[in-house]
Design a protein around this motif. Structure first.
Motif, PDB file in Angstrom:
ATOM      1  N   THR A 373       0.870  -1.173   0.000  1.00  0.00           N
ATOM      2  CA  THR A 373       0.000   0.000   0.000  1.00  0.00           C
ATOM      3  C   THR A 373       0.906   1.221   0.000  1.00  0.00           C
ATOM      4  OG1 THR A 373      -1.891   1.049   1.088  1.00  0.00           O
ATOM      5  CG2 THR A 373      -0.198   0.131   2.522  1.00  0.00           C
ATOM      6  N   ASP A 376       1.201   6.473   3.525  1.00  0.00           N
ATOM      7  CA  ASP A 376       0.203   7.285   4.221  1.00  0.00           C
ATOM      8  C   ASP A 376      -1.081   6.523   4.476  1.00  0.00           C
ATOM      9  OD1 ASP A 376      -0.287   7.202   1.481  1.00  0.00           O
ATOM     10  OD2 ASP A 376      -1.202   9.185   1.426  1.00  0.00           O
ATOM     11  N   GLN A 377      -1.268   5.368   3.810  1.00  0.00           N
ATOM     12  CA  GLN A 377      -2.462   4.547   4.013  1.00  0.00           C
ATOM     13  C   GLN A 377      -2.199   3.350   4.922  1.00  0.00           C
ATOM     14  OE1 GLN A 377      -5.599   5.449   2.904  1.00  0.00           O
ATOM     15  NE2 GLN A 377      -4.473   7.320   2.389  1.00  0.00           N
TER      16      GLN A 377
END
Length: 405
Positions: A373, A376-377
């Protein structure tokens, strides 16, 4: 390229070590409920045992003269969970947070990495540098460099007279590079990959900086070393790499390497004992598989026999009279893998896509699997050293190893 079923859980592709029953395996799990917090565990005969009432940190365990011998004599409680159940619950998409799941198998240790330790990856670092982060230029630069350097870099012993002679020739030709300096020069590149307690474990998402458009996994063996420099065991690691960031400038190494969830380690540490030691690390064969949700499949292979510097030399260049690590450290040994095949447009090379499943395995250490991913996620890193100390105190766990009776 071949097909892949995106919904397939990570555990379906897990490959257990060939001789798991012979090894001594240590890890860490997150315990849910009223005793919530990290626990040191021992894996034995497909069962997972919480041993944190005897040893609450892996760092402390590694300070023993013989951690494997201590664990072989340690009385065990009832099993916490079975190994298949723990692996299945460690998949971030399948996780039941009322049950334990795997963490990275280290805690207070510094997380260090050695770079440019294989000739093939050495050439790729020079390609990145000259491409200035543009993957479309890589193929032409690679072909030109191979022809102009004119020797097989894998035949060069770092720091040797032969390496110094080549260095002088390449400088005269305008081909010298900072990567050639650490690749064949006397001093290895050893950098801080991540902060203590920030690494993620088996099944967790790994993070790519959202601005990166050229990146790849780096499958590596990771040594676990005590504060005195004694190698106590080994595990697997993914030294996630942003080729575009580092290619723009080596001064961006920290941004290329140290982002949220950009370091994966696990699933377990195999302690050195009569069944496994440093010679097994030297001869290890490391396999990589990347499955994309778009049906993409990439396979790679690294042989530790091709490493340019001996693992113990890299340890000695990390910990010595000039630098100490009182809580011990782990050391990524570098990778031969540098993917060149195009994933999308011709000449664009490989880069990750969201949802990629990355599986790193060896026959003696098992399999480390994670999904991709963006940083930031990914789950934010919030449990640091202060949180660990507070948690251990609240649970009444010892800060030193409890002696055997």
């Amino acid at each position: 390229m071949s097909s892949y079923t995106p919904s397939h859980p990570l555990t379906a592709a897990y490959q257990a070590p060939d001789d798991m029953a012979a090894g001594t395996w240590v890890g860490r799990v997150w315990l849910p409920g009223s005793t919530a917090g990290p626990a040191v565990v021992l894996v034995k005969e497909q069962a997972v045992y919480d041993i944190s009432t005897s040893v609450s940190t892996v760092s402390t365990l590694m300070e023993l003269d013989n951690p494997a011998a201590y664990l072989h004599e340690l009385p065990l409680p009832a099993p916490l969970i079975d190994l298949p159940g723990l692996l299945a619950n460690s998949d971030s998409r399948e996780r039941d947070e009322s049950k334990p799941w795997l963490l990275a198998p280290i805690d207070l240790q510094a997380i260090k990495a050695a770079g440019v330790t294989f000739a093939a990856s050495l050439l790729e670092r020079v390609v990145e540098e000259q491409a200035k982060g543009d993957p479309g230029k890589a193929a032409d630069i690679r072909a030109s460099l191979t022809e102009r350097i004119g020797v097989d870099l894998s035949d060069i012993v770092p720091g040797s007279d032969q390496a110094e002679a080549l260095r002088k020739v390449l400088i005269e030709q305008g081909l010298w590079s900072q990567y050639l300096e650490v690749g064949i020069g006397p001093d290895a590149e050893v950098f801080t990959k991540a902060q203590p307690l920030s690494a993620v474990g088996y099944g967790s998402d790994i993070g790519i900086h959202p601005k990166s458009t050229w990146n790849n996994p780096e499958p590596e063996i990771v040594l676990v070393v005590s504060s005195t420099g004694k190698v106590q065991g080994a595990t697997l690691g993914n030294d996630v790499n942003l080729r575009d960031f580092e290619g723009r400038s080596a001064l961006l190494l920290s941004k290329a390497k140290d982002n949220n969830a950009s370091t994966a380690i696990g699933p377990f540490i195999r302690l050195f004992d009569e069944s496994y030691g440093i010679d097994d690390v030297r001869s290890a064969e490391v396999d990589l598989r990347i499955h994309g949700e778009d049906g993409y499949l990439l396979e790679g292979h690294s042989s530790m026999r091709q490493i340019s510097r001996d693992p113990l030399d890299l340890v000695a260049q990390t910990l010595n009279a000039n630098h100490q690590y009182p809580d011990g450290f782990v050391l990524f040994l570098g990778t031969l893998f540098a993917p060149r095949q195009d994933r999308d447009q011709p000449g664009g090379g490989f880069t990750h896509k969201l949802g990629d499943v990355v599986m790193i395995s060896t026959s003696r250490l098992g399999t480390l699997s994670n999904r991709v991913t963006t940083s930031d996620q990914a789950a934010p890193w919030s449990f640091g050293i202060r949180s660990l100390m507070d948690n251990l105190q609240r649970r009444g766990l010892p800060l030193s190893v409890v002696p055997l009776q």
